[in-house]
Design an enzyme around this catalytic site. Sequence first.
Site, mmCIF file in Angstrom:
data_model
loop_
_atom_site.group_PDB
_atom_site.id
_atom_site.type_symbol
_atom_site.label_atom_id
_atom_site.label_comp_id
_atom_site.label_asym_id
_atom_site.label_seq_id
_atom_site.Cartn_x
_atom_site.Cartn_y
_atom_site.Cartn_z
ATOM 1 N N ASP A 98 4.593 -3.693 4.696
ATOM 2 C CA ASP A 98 4.485 -4.147 2.858
ATOM 3 C C ASP A 98 5.158 -3.326 2.496
ATOM 4 O O ASP A 98 6.481 -2.376 2.880
ATOM 5 C CB ASP A 98 3.203 -2.867 3.207
ATOM 6 C CG ASP A 98 3.082 -2.170 3.632
ATOM 7 O OD1 ASP A 98 3.694 -2.298 5.099
ATOM 8 O OD2 ASP A 98 2.003 -0.874 3.346
ATOM 9 N N GLU A 118 0.899 -0.405 6.661
ATOM 10 C CA GLU A 118 1.314 0.414 6.725
ATOM 11 C C GLU A 118 1.720 2.012 6.046
ATOM 12 O O GLU A 118 1.226 3.250 6.253
ATOM 13 C CB GLU A 118 2.697 0.798 7.767
ATOM 14 C CG GLU A 118 3.594 1.640 8.624
ATOM 15 C CD GLU A 118 3.467 2.595 7.937
ATOM 16 O OE1 GLU A 118 3.235 4.253 8.176
ATOM 17 O OE2 GLU A 118 4.692 3.141 6.129
ATOM 18 N N GLU A 119 2.021 1.164 4.837
ATOM 19 C CA GLU A 119 1.247 2.217 3.383
ATOM 20 C C GLU A 119 0.562 3.036 3.059
ATOM 21 O O GLU A 119 0.108 3.841 1.868
ATOM 22 C CB GLU A 119 2.543 1.915 2.598
ATOM 23 C CG GLU A 119 4.207 2.022 2.675
ATOM 24 C CD GLU A 119 4.550 2.881 3.575
ATOM 25 O OE1 GLU A 119 4.022 3.709 2.869
ATOM 26 O OE2 GLU A 119 5.851 2.755 3.346
ATOM 27 N N ARG A 147 13.289 10.170 20.415
ATOM 28 C CA ARG A 147 13.030 11.501 20.870
ATOM 29 C C ARG A 147 11.453 10.842 21.557
ATOM 30 O O ARG A 147 10.994 10.625 21.321
ATOM 31 C CB ARG A 147 12.415 11.679 19.583
ATOM 32 C CG ARG A 147 11.266 13.716 20.018
ATOM 33 C CD ARG A 147 11.465 14.466 18.566
ATOM 34 N NE ARG A 147 10.715 15.645 18.930
ATOM 35 C CZ ARG A 147 11.009 16.540 20.082
ATOM 36 N NH1 ARG A 147 13.130 16.758 19.486
ATOM 37 N NH2 ARG A 147 10.525 17.890 20.293
ATOM 38 N N HIS A 188 12.060 6.386 0.245
ATOM 39 C CA HIS A 188 10.490 5.652 -0.772
ATOM 40 C C HIS A 188 11.842 6.299 -2.255
ATOM 41 O O HIS A 188 10.669 7.159 -2.762
ATOM 42 C CB HIS A 188 9.548 7.400 -0.679
ATOM 43 C CG HIS A 188 8.909 6.380 0.379
ATOM 44 N ND1 HIS A 188 6.879 6.352 0.587
ATOM 45 C CD2 HIS A 188 8.621 5.942 2.125
ATOM 46 C CE1 HIS A 188 6.453 6.319 1.527
ATOM 47 N NE2 HIS A 188 8.051 5.764 2.377
#
Length: 394
Positions: free
Chosen positions: A82, A140-141, A181, A367
């Site tokens: 998306d 996802e957003e 990580r 973004h």
Amino acid sequence: MGLKENIKQLAKEYANDYVAVRRYLHSRPELSFKEYKTGAFVKTQLLAIGIDAIETVAGTGLLASIEGKKNGKTILLRADMDALPIHEKNKVSYASQNEGVMHACGHDVHMTSLLLTARILFELRTEFSGTIKLLFQPGEELMPGGATLVMKEPAYKALGEVAHVGQHVMPSLPVGTVGFRGGQFMASMDEIYLTVKGKGGHAAVPEECIDPILIASHIIVAAQQLVSRMASPKTASVLSFGKIIGDGANNVIPDEVTIEGTFRTFDENWRTEAIEKLTKLVTAIADGMGGECIVAIPKGYPHLRNDMALTETMKNSAKGYLGASQVVDLAPWMAAEDFAFYTQKSQGCFYLLGVGNENKGITSGLHTPTFDIDEAALEIGGGLMAWLAVEALL
């Protein structure tokens, strides 16, 4: 020639094809859970590769399979689909053609990299054993997050406990590098919606009003105690308010003010406690000032926890593919990702792909309306994920 060298050769050979794919996707972004044309395009690309074991999941998503030479382990590779409600400001030939919608978080890159990975793996499928699942995930957003919908699908449930791998572009990392990580990597995310109700009126007679703007101001300032005085200094927390609407005028006190924000942390117990404390705090402040505060905090994404052993293995595999100097250790990141839902249930490794290039002026953050990538990252992203997958199947 070994398998790693074959993967590198194919990634280099096909990279230009996937620059065109990425630009096509970038120019035609679709919002969360509306990725109809995006999903159709991705399916066409998979079929062109020769992959026809494809199932629809979560409405607009796809779950495809590549089978190796014989049975073995299964691994799932995920890309999100998306775009964001952002007006693109880049002056490039592949800028968004959909007004007010933009791939400003690199999901076009994630899809393209996974398609390149799919092409490489399908061509080399007789050289490894096991099954590789390709998940193109919508939404996802936007809460509740497409991952939650995928996880309810029979096709997904049938996989059982399998390792999940995902990558995310990062403009602050130079192209050619990747970052890993283990353990706690990305924060939980809860959205905060506050409606402060008072009594509006003329600004010249405040004694006849209950000023929701003043109440809202006290709430915003006091709420910061949640992090500065209620949270342990050892617990990373972020409370930010990004939207305030008080629809009055210079001489009009409105009836209500709306406030929107976000709370993020890595500690799930503190997350629950903090939301309870925040709710009590803001309602008490409003009540004490003669107003009312209606609180809505729908439960959002959990924190993203990379499996330590899987992540260490993949970091070492990346060093073998790119060179040790190109693989960096990452600090915790307070951004949120719905990939976190998978990591709460299964082994997961979510890593960052460098796409920045200061010499080319490619430095804009995620973004933002000027976000873009150095497209040399596509060859790295597609090839590396293919290598990580086959290494994990051994």
